[in-house]
Design an enzyme around this catalytic site. Structure first.
Site, mmCIF file in Angstrom:
data_model
loop_
_atom_site.group_PDB
_atom_site.id
_atom_site.type_symbol
_atom_site.label_atom_id
_atom_site.label_comp_id
_atom_site.label_asym_id
_atom_site.label_seq_id
_atom_site.Cartn_x
_atom_site.Cartn_y
_atom_site.Cartn_z
ATOM 1 N N GLU A 41 11.748 4.589 1.933
ATOM 2 C CA GLU A 41 11.924 5.044 3.506
ATOM 3 C C GLU A 41 12.036 3.217 3.706
ATOM 4 O O GLU A 41 12.210 2.575 2.223
ATOM 5 C CB GLU A 41 10.728 4.898 3.674
ATOM 6 C CG GLU A 41 10.155 6.513 3.773
ATOM 7 C CD GLU A 41 9.093 6.863 3.925
ATOM 8 O OE1 GLU A 41 8.885 8.335 4.358
ATOM 9 O OE2 GLU A 41 8.006 6.130 4.165
ATOM 10 N N CYS A 64 11.949 -3.686 6.044
ATOM 11 C CA CYS A 64 11.264 -3.982 4.848
ATOM 12 C C CYS A 64 11.658 -2.674 4.366
ATOM 13 O O CYS A 64 12.246 -2.013 4.777
ATOM 14 C CB CYS A 64 9.476 -2.840 5.550
ATOM 15 S SG CYS A 64 8.438 -3.315 4.161
ATOM 16 N N CYS A 78 6.788 4.664 -7.614
ATOM 17 C CA CYS A 78 6.266 2.797 -8.003
ATOM 18 C C CYS A 78 5.282 3.132 -8.964
ATOM 19 O O CYS A 78 4.584 4.353 -9.113
ATOM 20 C CB CYS A 78 4.752 2.171 -6.736
ATOM 21 S SG CYS A 78 4.861 0.695 -6.910
ATOM 22 N N CYS A 90 -3.254 2.545 -1.974
ATOM 23 C CA CYS A 90 -1.373 2.156 -1.469
ATOM 24 C C CYS A 90 -0.673 4.096 -2.026
ATOM 25 O O CYS A 90 -0.673 4.575 -2.508
ATOM 26 C CB CYS A 90 -0.264 1.365 -2.541
ATOM 27 S SG CYS A 90 0.922 1.304 -2.031
ATOM 28 N N SER A 94 0.180 -9.650 -3.806
ATOM 29 C CA SER A 94 -1.682 -8.886 -3.734
ATOM 30 C C SER A 94 -2.684 -8.918 -4.819
ATOM 31 O O SER A 94 -2.148 -8.340 -5.075
ATOM 32 C CB SER A 94 -0.176 -7.324 -3.559
ATOM 33 O OG SER A 94 0.628 -7.392 -2.629
ATOM 34 N N LEU A 95 -2.918 -9.619 -3.882
ATOM 35 C CA LEU A 95 -4.091 -10.017 -4.621
ATOM 36 C C LEU A 95 -5.377 -8.914 -4.172
ATOM 37 O O LEU A 95 -5.644 -8.300 -5.412
ATOM 38 C CB LEU A 95 -4.733 -11.407 -5.084
ATOM 39 C CG LEU A 95 -5.757 -12.493 -5.292
ATOM 40 C CD1 LEU A 95 -5.353 -12.338 -6.911
ATOM 41 C CD2 LEU A 95 -6.137 -13.635 -5.069
ATOM 42 N N ASN A 128 -4.797 0.559 5.890
ATOM 43 C CA ASN A 128 -4.404 1.730 5.968
ATOM 44 C C ASN A 128 -4.665 2.823 5.411
ATOM 45 O O ASN A 128 -4.092 2.777 4.286
ATOM 46 C CB ASN A 128 -2.522 1.082 6.552
ATOM 47 C CG ASN A 128 -1.913 0.768 7.723
ATOM 48 O OD1 ASN A 128 -2.512 1.128 8.902
ATOM 49 N ND2 ASN A 128 -1.338 -0.349 6.923
ATOM 50 N N CYS A 187 2.232 -0.944 6.507
ATOM 51 C CA CYS A 187 1.830 -1.842 4.590
ATOM 52 C C CYS A 187 1.644 -0.402 4.205
ATOM 53 O O CYS A 187 0.308 -0.121 4.510
ATOM 54 C CB CYS A 187 1.297 -2.709 4.802
ATOM 55 S SG CYS A 187 2.100 -4.219 5.222
HETATM 56 N N1 SAH Z 1 4.323 -3.664 -4.938
HETATM 57 C C1 SAH Z 1 4.620 -4.902 -4.187
HETATM 58 C C2 SAH Z 1 5.128 -4.383 -2.890
HETATM 59 C C3 SAH Z 1 5.108 -3.517 -1.358
HETATM 60 S S1 SAH Z 1 3.870 -3.141 -1.055
HETATM 61 C C4 SAH Z 1 3.329 -5.129 -4.013
HETATM 62 O O1 SAH Z 1 2.280 -4.675 -4.224
HETATM 63 O O2 SAH Z 1 3.210 -6.598 -3.504
HETATM 64 C C5 SAH Z 1 3.563 -4.554 -0.220
HETATM 65 C C6 SAH Z 1 1.887 -4.449 0.886
HETATM 66 O O3 SAH Z 1 1.244 -3.367 1.428
HETATM 67 C C7 SAH Z 1 1.187 -4.509 -0.853
HETATM 68 O O4 SAH Z 1 0.063 -6.260 -0.678
HETATM 69 C C8 SAH Z 1 0.101 -3.634 -0.995
HETATM 70 O O5 SAH Z 1 -0.751 -3.966 -2.048
HETATM 71 C C9 SAH Z 1 0.403 -3.377 0.607
HETATM 72 N N2 SAH Z 1 -0.217 -2.432 0.800
HETATM 73 C C10 SAH Z 1 -0.123 -1.660 0.076
HETATM 74 N N3 SAH Z 1 -1.354 -0.156 0.394
HETATM 75 C C11 SAH Z 1 -1.829 -0.279 1.496
HETATM 76 C C12 SAH Z 1 -2.260 -0.143 2.632
HETATM 77 N N4 SAH Z 1 -2.900 1.469 2.581
HETATM 78 N N5 SAH Z 1 -2.732 -1.046 3.743
HETATM 79 C C13 SAH Z 1 -2.458 -1.824 4.115
HETATM 80 N N6 SAH Z 1 -1.456 -2.863 2.982
HETATM 81 C C14 SAH Z 1 -1.464 -2.070 2.187
#
Ligand code: SAH
Length: 377
Positions: A116, A129, A136, A143, A248-249, A324, A367
């Site tokens: 997507e 995006c 993944c 996520c 992504s901390l 989310n 996200c």
């Molecule tokens: N793998 C990479 C990029 C993809 S996710 C990463 O982790 O950075 C992009 C962003 O969305 C990341 O910061 C991830 O942690 C965040 N994310 C994933 N699931 C989410 C959710 N359910 N709610 C809010 N942010 C989320």
């Protein structure tokens, strides 16, 4: 305490066992730089300038269908299309929300894998995006993409083609109230970009090379987001690119981050932040710290203060993302007053902080919501 998933970490290595036979797609012009395309075209017995001609169609005019490249003689067109313009993305579904300003596209790849992308229009810019992997392997429990595991890496062209396709949608004037030219790309769709390192870096080069070699975006308008694969972050710092790095901390302490971002079991908070500051130093670019606000999990005032201490005085910006909740998740977003207090404490520590707007929630386009396997639910 939940048991922690163990994940393989070698960059460019497929992790997890594929659910079905996943194969890389045929070569496409976006996999190659211009000299590489010229070599293919001359190998077909055509003049080298045809490579520039098809590249101008694809990157300059956003024409992806060889049948519309009518200034090429039919024979040459068919030969070149056969070698350089295979169909990579078949749209399965496109959905719009936010009054048409957000559009999610679901693609089927040549081997049946689904990925997507999301197109987002704002008054001053248009952002896509994009996904870097089908699925993944990083297994972050909050996520949606992380739940299904990794199917395979996307090719460079499969990554680039998402942006070119959606740049074409934007150029057709589909997003009212926004510029018609795509300006920003974020690698925040499905996948861990730095686990598909060489293809992602090639995709960044193609997205930012001037047309007809590439799409001509500014490197400053490209953001690569990572869970924190430290060796790859350090390697990226040496690429000579000016792209924004997002980390992504999600937790300032190892105990919680080990659970929320399992790769933390390999590279700890201190190590990953060191790599982030190294990136900031090498590139002069502010590193974004992504932090999903999860109710009663990572949103306590003491964690805001600890995060503030870790980040104070650094070239950084915090993006708080209201969680989310994914289907069936035990977690929820933090209440707004809790979020406001978190922001207040970070800012009091001198850390620049904003709360990310959550586009596309109703279409699962926000996200972390990109999980192609769930589209039929
Ligand atoms: N793998 C990479 C990029 C993809 S996710 C990463 O982790 O950075 C992009 C962003 O969305 C990341 O910061 C991830 O942690 C965040 N994310 C994933 N699931 C989410 C959710 N359910 N709610 C809010 N942010 C989320």
């Amino acid at each position: 305490m939940t048991s922690l998933p163990l994940i393989p970490i070698a960059p460019d290595d497929p992790t997890g066992s594929p659910a079905r036979r996943a194969t890389m797609p045929p070569r496409h012009l976006a996999d190659l730089d211009l000299p590489g395309r010229q070599a293919v075209v001359t190998g077909l017995g055509e003049s080298a300038f045809r490579a520039r001609q098809v590249s101008t169609h694809y990157f300059g005019r956003l024409v992806r269908d060889p049948a519309r490249m009518t200034d090429l003689p039919a024979g040459a067109r068919d030969r070149i299309a056969g070698e350089l313009l295979p169909n990579l993305l078949t749209p399965v579904r496109e959905v719009a929300t936010d009054d048409g300003a957000t559009r999610k596209a679901l693609w089927r790849l040549h081997d049946g894998s689904l990925v997507e992308s999301v197109l987002m229009g704002y008054p001053d810019r248009v952002t896509v995006c994009i996904s870097s992997q089908a699925g993944c392997g990083m297994a972050c429990p909050f996520c949606a993409t992380g739940q299904a595991g990794l199917t395979r890496n996307l090719s460079t062209a499969e990554i680039v083609d998402q942006a070119v396709y959606l740049a074409g949608v934007a150029a057709s004037g589909a997003i009212a109230g926004s510029p018609s030219r795509l300006s920003h790309v974020v690698f925040m769709g499905m996948g861990e970009p730095l686990a598909n390192y060489s293809r992602v870096v090639a995709a960044v080069r193609r997205l930012t090379a001037p047309a007809p070699e590439g799409l001509g975006l500014s490197q400053r308008h490209v953001t690569v987001s990572t869970v924190g694969l430290v060796p790859a972050m350090r390697r990226l710092a040496d690429e000579g690119l000016s792209v924004t790095l997002a980390l992504s901390l999600h937790a300032p302490d190892d105990e919680l981050r080990d659970e929320l971002v399992p790769v933390n079991q390999r590279w700890k908070v201190a190590e990953v932040l060191d790599a982030a500051w190294h990136y900031a130093e090498r590139t002069g670019r502010r590193v974004s710290i992504e932090y999903a606000m999860i109710r009663d999990v990572n949103d306590q005032p003491w964690r805001a203060d600890l995060l503030g201490r870790l980040l104070a005085g650094r070239l950084t910006h915090v993006n708080l993302i209201p969680l989310n909740p994914t289907p069936g998740s035990r977690w929820d977003a933090s209440p707004k007053p809790v979020e406001r207090e978190f922001v207040r404490r970070l800012r009091a520590a001198g850390v620049s902080t904003t709360v990310r707007d959550t586009r596309g929630r109703e279409i699962d386009g926000a996200c972390g919501q990109l999980a192609a396997a769930t589209v039929t639910r």
